[in-house]
Design an enzyme around this catalytic site. Structure first.
Site, PDB file in Angstrom:
ATOM      1  N   VAL A 277       0.909  -1.030  -0.063  1.00  0.00           N
ATOM      2  CA  VAL A 277       0.008   0.112  -0.136  1.00  0.00           C
ATOM      3  C   VAL A 277       0.901   1.225  -0.150  1.00  0.00           C
ATOM      4  CG1 VAL A 277      -1.870   1.281   1.009  1.00  0.00           C
ATOM      5  CG2 VAL A 277      -1.694  -1.344   1.200  1.00  0.00           C
ATOM      6  N   PRO A 278       1.295   1.757  -1.131  1.00  0.00           N
ATOM      7  CA  PRO A 278       2.472   2.696  -1.615  1.00  0.00           C
ATOM      8  C   PRO A 278       2.298   4.036  -0.873  1.00  0.00           C
ATOM      9  CG  PRO A 278       0.968   2.422  -3.362  1.00  0.00           C
ATOM     10  CD  PRO A 278       0.425   1.630  -2.449  1.00  0.00           C
ATOM     11  N   CYS A 279       2.005   4.139   0.423  1.00  0.00           N
ATOM     12  CA  CYS A 279       2.052   5.444   1.007  1.00  0.00           C
ATOM     13  C   CYS A 279       3.393   6.284   0.798  1.00  0.00           C
ATOM     14  CB  CYS A 279       1.920   5.547   2.528  1.00  0.00           C
ATOM     15  SG  CYS A 279       3.177   4.319   3.424  1.00  0.00           S
ATOM     16  N   HIS A 280       4.384   5.752   0.270  1.00  0.00           N
ATOM     17  CA  HIS A 280       5.747   6.542  -0.093  1.00  0.00           C
ATOM     18  C   HIS A 280       5.380   7.231  -1.432  1.00  0.00           C
ATOM     19  CE1 HIS A 280       5.922   2.943  -2.583  1.00  0.00           C
ATOM     20  NE2 HIS A 280       6.572   3.634  -3.431  1.00  0.00           N
TER      21      HIS A 280
END
Length: 165
Positions: free
Chosen positions: A133-136
């Site tokens: 889950v690419p919060c970056h």
């Protein structure tokens, strides 16, 4: 029973905590398994055991670091919060494309609540399934990195990796 495994990556050690179903419940750039387990919602916590390889999720992470930036797209995740917005925001986050980061304000807009910039930032901060889950891929409104639970050097490395492909 939850299974976990830590692997070396170019961005640092990465640990996956996976349910028997194969869904990832927590992941992050750390070897601190108890700390990672604490990120899992209490309703999804179970006893844990170390394994050498957690299967499809670990193979997908390897493929991602080998250059297949879409390898993580099909990996199931299980996160839980009490809020409808948070759950929806995490689904929207999974649609953010590699090499095309967005600002918190744009992310709030994509999540259906343009004025909820703080709620969008909270979705990033409470995400227990880093990388998958690419919060970056969410940046400050001015385009700077902002924060990242696993450190700004890791966030910067991931964004560089995705923009180079």
């Amino acid at each position: 029973m939850l299974r976990y495994s830590t692997m070396e990556t170019p961005a640092g050690p990465f640990t996956l905590v996976v349910a028997e179903s194969g869904a990832v419940r927590a992941s992050g750039f750390t070897t601190d398994v108890p700390g990672l387990i604490r990120l899992i919602h209490p309703s999804l916590r179970e006893n844990t055991e170390p394994v050498d390889d957690v299967g499809a999720a670990q193979a997908a992470v390897r493929a991602y670091f080998d250059g297949d930036l879409t390898a993580l797209d099909g990996i199931a995740v299980e996160q839980h919060t009490g809020g409808e917005f948070m759950a929806h925001a995490w689904l929207v986050m999974r649609d953010l494309k590699p090499g095309d980061p967005v600002t918190y304000s744009h992310y709030a807009e994509l999540s259906g609540r343009p004025a909820a910039i703080r709620a969008a930032a909270a979705a990033c901060a409470r995400n227990a399934v880093a990388l998958i889950v690419p919060c970056h891929r969410v940046l400050r409104t001015d385009g700077s990195l902002g924060g990242y639970r696993w450190g700004l050097p890791v966030k910067s490395w991931l964004l560089d990796h995705e923009s180079a492909a």
